[in-house]
Enzyme design. Structure first.
Site: not given
Ligand code: PEP
Length: 270
Positions: A21, A23, A113, A115, A183, A189, A229
């Site tokens: 991904n 992003k 996702h 985000e 996730e 991250g 990660s």
């Protein structure tokens, strides 16, 4: 029947999927260079794409360039988008229809996702509508679920992802190709991945939801990815788990050598 023996690598029936991904990184020119180099580096290393599927998820504006390159050079990579609209067409400024993505030969589309859930206020209902839209256009949804650190503390490891998946599947009656990505938000991250055992426990619970909602066939063939990660140094531990069928990779998918190494986990991780 879904294996629960975590002392052996996951059964071979589900082809592992390593998905990058990107992003909001890499413009269409950078994407072309990256995809070319990734395909060459995997081919040079003798990677068998039938053993481990490699997928990339570039920004919308890169998709046409990536499609053209992959098709012209017959590269064995697959690709998808990072989101889609629940609607097919009309007055939805800034939205992208699943129909457009299908026309661009996208195989997959990421939905829900964290985000997007957090920064774009995507609710479980919106996620469910997007899953239906993806399937309507022959796109395989990569349904993302995962708990925040606060959720983990309050509800334990699997309650939130399990509830999110149940809601995401609300409009699905049958599905030939869906992917689920577990996730944990606290692992994205952060450099602090879940342990393989934590990932396995939640992925097994997610497979149980698939079994309950969509039946044994779908539960058995659906790939469940771990994301958060992931690096070349920890992918092996995840891929040893019977219910983890691949990885959704963020930051490390932008580092060519690192991403190629994650895709080639079978060569160095066992
Ligand atoms: C992600 O955002 O999907 C992700 C897994 O990111 P990272 O690998 O950088 O943690």
């Amino acid at each position: 029947m879904v294996s629960t023996d975590n002392s052996t690598p996951r059964a071979g029936a589900r082809t592992p999927l390593i998905a990058g991904n990107w992003k909001m990184n890499l413009d269409h020119l950078q994407a072309i260079a990256f995809v070319q180099k990734l395909a060459w580096s995997l081919k040079d290393a003798g990677h068998n794409f039938a053993d481990v599927e490699a997928a990339i998820f570039p920004p919308f504006t890169d998709l046409r360039s990536v499609q053209t390159l992959i098709s012209a050079d017959k590269l064995p990579l697959v690709f998808g988008a990072q989101d889609l609209s629940a609607a097919d067409s009309g007055a939805y400024t800034g939205e992208i229809s699943g129909q457009f993505l299908a026309q661009l030969d996208c195989t997959y589309v990421i939905i829900g996702h964290s985000e997007r859930r957090m920064m774009h206020a995507e609710t479980d209902e919106v996620v469910a509508a997007k899953v239906v839209a993806a399937l309507r256009h022959g796109l395989a949804p990569v349904i993302c679920v995962g708990e925040t650190a606060a959720d983990l503390k309050e509800f334990g490891p699997s309650a939130v992802p399990v509830a999110q998946l149940r809601k995401a599947l609300a409009g699905v009656t049958s599905a030939s190709d869906i992917v689920v990505a577990y996730e944990p938000v606290w692992a994205i991250g952060s450099g602090q991945a879940a342990t393989p055992e934590q990932a396995e426990a939640v992925c097994a619970a997610l497979r149980a939801v698939l079994l309950e909602v969509l039946g044994a066939d779908v539960a058995e063939k659906t790939r469940i990815l771990y994301g958060g990660s992931v690096k070349s140094t920890n992918i092996g531990g995840f891929m040893k788990q019977p219910n983890v069928d691949g990885a959704l990779v963020g930051g490390a998918s932008l580092d060519l050598a690192e991403f190629a190494s994650i895709i080639r986990f079978q060569k160095h991780a066992f």
